[in-house]
Design a protein around this motif. Sequence first.
Motif, short mmCIF file in Angstrom:
data_model
loop_
_atom_site.label_atom_id
_atom_site.label_comp_id
_atom_site.label_asym_id
_atom_site.label_seq_id
_atom_site.Cartn_x
_atom_site.Cartn_y
_atom_site.Cartn_z
N VAL A 1 0.84 -1.21 0.00
CA VAL A 1 0.00 0.00 0.00
C VAL A 1 0.87 1.24 0.00
O VAL A 1 1.98 1.24 0.51
CB VAL A 1 -0.95 0.04 1.22
N SER B 1 -1.10 5.59 6.36
CA SER B 1 -2.13 5.34 7.37
C SER B 1 -2.69 3.92 7.29
O SER B 1 -3.26 3.41 8.25
CB SER B 1 -3.27 6.34 7.21
N GLU B 2 -2.54 3.26 6.12
CA GLU B 2 -3.08 1.91 5.94
C GLU B 2 -2.08 0.81 6.30
O GLU B 2 -2.47 -0.35 6.45
CB GLU B 2 -3.51 1.72 4.48
N ARG B 3 -0.82 1.16 6.44
CA ARG B 3 0.19 0.14 6.65
C ARG B 3 0.04 -0.62 7.97
O ARG B 3 0.22 -1.84 7.99
CB ARG B 3 1.59 0.76 6.51
N GLU C 1 -2.65 -1.47 9.43
CA GLU C 1 -3.73 -2.43 9.20
C GLU C 1 -3.26 -3.58 8.33
O GLU C 1 -3.60 -4.75 8.57
CB GLU C 1 -4.92 -1.73 8.54
N PHE D 1 -7.36 -7.99 2.11
CA PHE D 1 -7.44 -6.61 1.63
C PHE D 1 -7.23 -6.58 0.13
O PHE D 1 -6.61 -7.48 -0.45
CB PHE D 1 -6.45 -5.68 2.34
N ALA E 1 -7.32 3.52 -2.72
CA ALA E 1 -7.33 3.20 -1.30
C ALA E 1 -7.43 1.68 -1.14
O ALA E 1 -7.38 0.93 -2.13
CB ALA E 1 -8.48 3.90 -0.60
N THR E 2 -7.56 1.20 0.08
CA THR E 2 -7.57 -0.24 0.33
C THR E 2 -8.84 -0.64 1.06
O THR E 2 -9.25 0.03 2.03
CB THR E 2 -6.34 -0.66 1.16
N LYS E 3 -9.46 -1.72 0.61
CA LYS E 3 -10.64 -2.28 1.26
C LYS E 3 -10.21 -3.51 2.06
O LYS E 3 -9.63 -4.44 1.51
CB LYS E 3 -11.68 -2.67 0.22
N PHE E 4 -10.53 -3.51 3.34
CA PHE E 4 -10.18 -4.62 4.22
C PHE E 4 -11.42 -5.47 4.49
O PHE E 4 -12.54 -4.95 4.48
CB PHE E 4 -9.58 -4.11 5.52
#
Length: 329
Positions: free
Chosen positions: A209, A213-215, A217, A298, A305-308
């Motif tokens: 990613v 901020s997503e890392r 997760e 994910f 962006a990323t969907k989890f």
Amino acid sequence: MKLLTILLLVLLAVAGIGAFELLMPFGPQSEQFVEVAPGTSTAGIAKQMESAGVVRSAWVFGALKLWETERHGRQTLKAGEYRFDHPDSLWDVYWRIEHGDVFTLTVVIPEGYNIFDVAAAVQGAGLGKADEFLAVERKHTELVKPWSPQAESVEGYLFPATYKFGRHATPLLMLSTMVAKFTVEAQRLGLKGDVNRTVTMASLAEKEVHMASERPEVVGVFENRIEQGMPLQTDPTVIYASLLRGTWTGVIHQSELKADSPYNTYVHGGLPPGPICNPGLAALQAAVHPAKTENLYFVADANGATKFAKSLKEHSDNVEAYRKAAGQR
């Protein structure tokens, strides 16, 4: 009165000559390099500059050094390689050497560059051939032994930053500088324990990613999958395995997903044996402080962006939504 007039004229002539020597541009019309070795005396530097055609007079250069010392205290002229490519005043030449305005070449290493990218950046900067750089990094894994005793590469430990090197910098010097930067940042971050595991996990998060901020997760998802015995199945490891084999074409083929490489996380459980790139500070922090999450999957969405997701069904829905959105573009 006549003597006074003569004296005044002499003083004006001396002042004029001094101003001419200090301020009138002089020097090469094309690129000229002058290497000042550590410990070289002022007289030695002055002679080098005169011999290279950078200044008119070594004597006047030395006199300027004495005058500046008298005005400002002890002045230190800096060693290094200087580049001159146009006429300049003696004053400006002196200022450059006093302030250590040495010639360097810049190498920019962004977060997520792997060793092949770093080698290409070094070559692009004019600091040597990429294959020679790669040969030296494979030979000198002792540079990272404090962090990774079994390392077969320095991958992961060349800290992303902007570096400046002299024209004659060796691959070993450049590698040592980058690893030293990692050491400083690792100590600030308080890395301890199995550092190779931390850096490896950080490298996966860095590649998966782009949003810092997503890392955390993402790392949380990977930790959950490892704990539950699920393969990580992360594409960047497959790509890295192909890079190591020299077979990467820019597209992942089905055969690569089945390749028996220790870096292939579709075939082998757990983390790969080492980092797949050189992670930045945000990715390292994420590896040290992963998010507490129940997510196991994910995927990127159409907006980057990323969907989890917690379940395979939810993940499949996210994948389908991404494919539909991508197909409409």
